[in-house]
Design a protein around this motif. Structure first.
Motif, PDB file in Angstrom:
ATOM      1  N   ASN A  85     -13.728  13.940  -0.952  1.00 47.18           N
ATOM      2  CA  ASN A  85     -12.256  13.877  -0.823  1.00 47.18           C
ATOM      3  C   ASN A  85     -11.740  15.260  -0.463  1.00 47.18           C
ATOM      4  N   TYR A  86     -11.610  15.607   0.722  1.00 45.17           N
ATOM      5  CA  TYR A  86     -11.818  14.820   1.933  1.00 45.17           C
ATOM      6  C   TYR A  86     -12.425  15.720   2.993  1.00 45.17           C
ATOM      7  N   ARG A  87     -13.060  15.151   4.013  1.00 43.14           N
ATOM      8  CA  ARG A  87     -13.259  15.950   5.212  1.00 43.14           C
ATOM      9  C   ARG A  87     -11.867  16.112   5.834  1.00 43.14           C
ATOM     10  N   THR A 106      -6.171  15.801   3.014  1.00 47.04           N
ATOM     11  CA  THR A 106      -5.630  14.572   2.435  1.00 47.04           C
ATOM     12  C   THR A 106      -6.406  13.405   3.007  1.00 47.04           C
ATOM     13  N   PHE A 107      -6.116  12.211   2.494  1.00 43.79           N
ATOM     14  CA  PHE A 107      -6.648  10.996   3.105  1.00 43.79           C
ATOM     15  C   PHE A 107      -5.932  10.789   4.443  1.00 43.79           C
ATOM     16  N   CYS A 108      -6.646  10.235   5.419  1.00 44.98           N
ATOM     17  CA  CYS A 108      -6.080  10.136   6.772  1.00 44.98           C
ATOM     18  C   CYS A 108      -4.774   9.349   6.819  1.00 44.98           C
ATOM     19  N   ALA A 109      -4.524   8.494   5.806  1.00 45.81           N
ATOM     20  CA  ALA A 109      -3.314   7.651   5.829  1.00 45.81           C
ATOM     21  C   ALA A 109      -2.023   8.461   5.826  1.00 45.81           C
ATOM     22  N   THR A 110      -2.049   9.660   5.227  1.00 43.68           N
ATOM     23  CA  THR A 110      -0.837  10.490   5.242  1.00 43.68           C
ATOM     24  C   THR A 110      -0.436  10.760   6.691  1.00 43.68           C
ATOM     25  N   ALA A 111      -1.427  11.099   7.504  1.00 40.76           N
ATOM     26  CA  ALA A 111      -1.148  11.414   8.907  1.00 40.76           C
ATOM     27  C   ALA A 111      -0.933  10.156   9.743  1.00 40.76           C
ATOM     28  N   GLU A 138       7.136  12.468  -0.686  1.00 35.94           N
ATOM     29  CA  GLU A 138       5.964  12.868  -1.455  1.00 35.94           C
ATOM     30  C   GLU A 138       4.850  11.827  -1.328  1.00 35.94           C
ATOM     31  N   ASP A 139       3.675  12.290  -0.935  1.00 34.76           N
ATOM     32  CA  ASP A 139       2.498  11.428  -1.032  1.00 34.76           C
ATOM     33  C   ASP A 139       1.938  11.633  -2.436  1.00 34.76           C
ATOM     34  N   ALA A 140       2.291  10.687  -3.311  1.00 35.22           N
ATOM     35  CA  ALA A 140       1.908  10.790  -4.720  1.00 35.22           C
ATOM     36  C   ALA A 140       0.822   9.771  -5.063  1.00 35.22           C
ATOM     37  N   ALA A 141      -0.020   9.456  -4.081  1.00 39.51           N
ATOM     38  CA  ALA A 141      -1.096   8.481  -4.307  1.00 39.51           C
ATOM     39  C   ALA A 141      -2.027   8.915  -5.438  1.00 39.51           C
ATOM     40  N   HIS A 142      -2.135  10.249  -5.655  1.00 34.82           N
ATOM     41  CA  HIS A 142      -3.017  10.765  -6.704  1.00 34.82           C
ATOM     42  C   HIS A 142      -2.247  11.113  -7.967  1.00 34.82           C
ATOM     43  N   CYS A 143      -0.955  10.850  -7.987  1.00 34.19           N
ATOM     44  CA  CYS A 143      -0.162  11.524  -9.001  1.00 34.19           C
ATOM     45  C   CYS A 143       1.051  10.732  -9.472  1.00 34.19           C
ATOM     46  N   PHE A 195       3.297   5.756  -3.843  1.00 33.90           N
ATOM     47  CA  PHE A 195       2.179   5.584  -4.770  1.00 33.90           C
ATOM     48  C   PHE A 195       1.198   4.542  -4.241  1.00 33.90           C
ATOM     49  N   SER A 196      -0.054   4.671  -4.698  1.00 33.64           N
ATOM     50  CA  SER A 196      -1.086   3.719  -4.291  1.00 33.64           C
ATOM     51  C   SER A 196      -1.731   3.080  -5.517  1.00 33.64           C
ATOM     52  N   PHE A 197      -2.002   1.795  -5.409  1.00 33.66           N
ATOM     53  CA  PHE A 197      -2.757   1.089  -6.458  1.00 33.66           C
ATOM     54  C   PHE A 197      -4.040   0.514  -5.875  1.00 33.66           C
ATOM     55  N   TYR A 198      -4.556   1.218  -4.874  1.00 35.51           N
ATOM     56  CA  TYR A 198      -5.852   0.916  -4.256  1.00 35.51           C
ATOM     57  C   TYR A 198      -6.952   0.920  -5.332  1.00 35.51           C
ATOM     58  N   ALA A 199      -8.067   0.285  -5.015  1.00 32.26           N
ATOM     59  CA  ALA A 199      -9.152   0.019  -5.972  1.00 32.26           C
ATOM     60  C   ALA A 199      -9.592   1.192  -6.844  1.00 32.26           C
ATOM     61  N   THR A 200      -9.548   2.425  -6.330  1.00 32.01           N
ATOM     62  CA  THR A 200     -10.053   3.554  -7.125  1.00 32.01           C
ATOM     63  C   THR A 200      -8.943   4.472  -7.632  1.00 32.01           C
ATOM     64  N   LYS A 201      -7.708   4.031  -7.550  1.00 29.59           N
ATOM     65  CA  LYS A 201      -6.615   4.897  -8.004  1.00 29.59           C
ATOM     66  C   LYS A 201      -6.435   4.769  -9.529  1.00 29.59           C
ATOM     67  N   ASN A 202      -5.581   5.644 -10.092  1.00 32.04           N
ATOM     68  CA  ASN A 202      -5.475   5.724 -11.560  1.00 32.04           C
ATOM     69  C   ASN A 202      -5.059   4.417 -12.222  1.00 32.04           C
ATOM     70  N   SER A 211       0.843  -1.210   0.000  1.00 31.39           N
ATOM     71  CA  SER A 211       0.000   0.000   0.000  1.00 31.39           C
ATOM     72  C   SER A 211       0.868   1.246   0.000  1.00 31.39           C
ATOM     73  N   CYS A 212       0.220   2.364  -0.252  1.00 30.59           N
ATOM     74  CA  CYS A 212       0.893   3.659  -0.144  1.00 30.59           C
ATOM     75  C   CYS A 212       1.153   3.987   1.323  1.00 30.59           C
ATOM     76  N   THR A 213       0.246   3.568   2.173  1.00 30.03           N
ATOM     77  CA  THR A 213       0.443   3.789   3.611  1.00 30.03           C
ATOM     78  C   THR A 213       1.731   3.110   4.077  1.00 30.03           C
ATOM     79  N   ALA A 214       1.946   1.874   3.623  1.00 27.43           N
ATOM     80  CA  ALA A 214       3.178   1.149   3.949  1.00 27.43           C
ATOM     81  C   ALA A 214       4.390   1.907   3.406  1.00 27.43           C
TER      82      ALA A 214
HETATM   83  C1  PLP Z   1      -5.280   6.349  -1.259  1.00 21.19           C
HETATM   84  C2  PLP Z   1      -4.393   7.327  -0.550  1.00 21.19           C
HETATM   85  C3  PLP Z   1      -3.430   6.915   0.385  1.00 21.19           C
HETATM   86  C4  PLP Z   1      -3.338   5.508   0.887  1.00 21.19           C
HETATM   87  O1  PLP Z   1      -3.151   4.586  -0.100  1.00 21.19           O
HETATM   88  P1  PLP Z   1      -3.230   3.017   0.275  1.00 21.19           P
HETATM   89  O2  PLP Z   1      -2.562   2.379  -0.882  1.00 21.19           O
HETATM   90  O3  PLP Z   1      -4.678   2.702   0.390  1.00 21.19           O
HETATM   91  O4  PLP Z   1      -2.495   2.844   1.552  1.00 21.19           O
HETATM   92  C5  PLP Z   1      -2.572   7.859   0.907  1.00 21.19           C
HETATM   93  N1  PLP Z   1      -2.653   9.147   0.560  1.00 21.19           N
HETATM   94  C6  PLP Z   1      -3.583   9.593  -0.313  1.00 21.19           C
HETATM   95  C7  PLP Z   1      -3.601  11.037  -0.665  1.00 21.19           C
HETATM   96  C8  PLP Z   1      -4.493   8.701  -0.870  1.00 21.19           C
HETATM   97  O5  PLP Z   1      -5.438   9.133  -1.703  1.00 21.19           O
END
Ligand code: PLP
Length: 378
Positions: A322-324, A83-88, A154-159, A178-185, A57-60
């Motif tokens: 995206n996001y409170r 941001t998504f809470c995972a950054t924090a 860099e949190d580049a989950a969106h980019c 980077f993230s390859f979660y279900a709804t990512k690019n 995951s991107c969190t990892a």
């Molecule tokens: C999706 C997302 C994450 C977390 O990604 P995971 O792969 O689900 O851990 C972190 N930061 C942002 C900005 C995200 O959108």
């Protein structure tokens, strides 16, 4: 006549991707092996940069990047509340303290000059987030980091796709995640990666993602039996070959997918331009490339956002928030005593934002339907 629902997101997995994953499942070896290595080579080619390490995951990725750079208890890490809470939470997982800096009202990104005001003797790192696909000012953050000797992750989950002032994600930061979660690019359901600069970094991440064990399963599988050893503390964050197989061909499509989302976002902006009181996050500047990951509108202040979300859902339009702002989430409020007005711009965006469907398979007729529905409910 009932019209088909406009889904919030539809992935792009093809028969080719599925066949490649099926090949892995028909082979002996399922976990981190040749497909992960191929994915890593291909993605680092795409990014024109260093070493890619495949993770769960991107969190990892964020967690490991902080640890690699020695960030832990007693340290402060500056980031954004928008941001998504995972950054924090990745900062908390490392044992450090997230320090939020409010965002720019136009871009919803944090700015280097605002981050500078939050630097203290305890500050060790900054995590800019390339929100909605637009890169943060990485040249500015790299400049800022130098005199204070800060790490920039860099949190580049969106980019995956961005380019700003001649730099791309991971080219100036110590690491990009980077993230390859279900709804990512590009997606394999759950997955992530990190790009880093040096051989030493890459070797450390490869060990850290797999218990801190010196040999991975693939190298133990071939040749004569060799004992493995654990020589550092590690985690269980390794991407497997099934995930990698699903991603390999998607890397070839990143460019075309980005163009399609850019076109659809443009269409949204044109079709929604005349709704009174509706605001947008500013589009990328001339010469800049956004990943166009999410398209969000800011509702007029007199509108109830939740009522609009419900009305859109009732009309068969998938939407999201995206996001409170992170500091308004219960855990952060209760643990740190934040009040909404501590970061008023992020709070305001978080209260007014609605994300509309944006993905390559979305039809222009569907964009029209989303716009008509939004116009009717606002
Ligand atoms: C999706 C997302 C994450 C977390 O990604 P995971 O792969 O689900 O851990 C972190 N930061 C942002 C900005 C995200 O959108």
């Amino acid at each position: 006549m009932t019209e088909r629902r406009v889904e919030f997101f539809r992935h792009n997995l093809t028969e080719e991707d599925i066949a490649l994953a099926t090949d892995v499942m028909r082979s002996v070896f399922l976990t981190t092996g040749p497909k992960v290595a191929e994915f890593e080579r291909k993605l680092s080619n795409y990014l024109s940069n260093g070493h890619v390490v495949g993770l769960t995951s991107c969190t990892a990725a964020l967690h490991l990047a902080l640890l690699r750079h020695g960030i832990g208890p007693g340290d402060e890490v500056i980031t954004t509340p928008m941001t998504f809470c995972a950054t924090a939470t990745a900062i908390l997982q490392a044992g450090a303290t997230p320090i939020f800096v409010d965002v720019c009202p136009h871009s919803a990104l944090i700015k280097p000059e605002d981050a500078e005001k939050a630097i203290t003797a305890k500050t060790k790192a900054i995590i800019p987030v390339h929100l909605y696909g637009r890169m943060a000012d990485m040249r500015g953050f790299a400049e800022l980091a130098k005199p204070y000797n800060l790490v920039v992750i860099e949190d580049a989950a969106h980019c995956l796709e961005g380019q700003r002032d001649g730099v791309r994600p991971g080219q100036l930061g110590h690491a990009a995640c980077f993230s390859f979660y279900a709804t990512k690019n590009i997606t394999c359901g759950e997955g992530g990666a990190l790009v880093c600069k040096t051989d030493g970094d890459a070797a450390w991440y490869r060990s850290a993602r797999h218990h801190g064990i010196s040999k991975n399963a693939a190298s133990r599988y071939t040749g004569s039996y060799q004992h493995w050893d654990m020589d550092m503390m590690g985690w269980k964050y390794n991407m497997d070959d099934i995930q990698a197989a699903l991603l390999i061909h998607q890397i070839d499509q990143i460019y075309g997918y980005r163009r399609r989302r850019q076109h659809l976002e443009q269409l949204y902006r044109e079709m929604l331009a005349d709704i009174k009181g509706l605001e947008f996050i500013e589009p990328p500047a001339e010469g800049e490339e956004s990943g166009h990951h999410l398209f969000t509108v800011l509702l007029p202040r007199e509108c109830s956002r939740d009522a609009v979300l419900n009305s859109l859902q009732e009309r068969g339009i998938g939407c999201a928030v995206n996001y409170r702002a992170v500091h308004t989430l219960t855990y952060f409020r209760e643990s740190y005593g934040y009040r909404p007005e501590d970061f008023p711009i992020a709070y305001d965006i978080g209260c007014r934002t609605v994300t509309l469907p944006l993905y390559p398979k979305l039809g222009e007729d569907e964009v029209r339907r989303v716009c008509a529905a939004l116009r009717a409910v606002v």
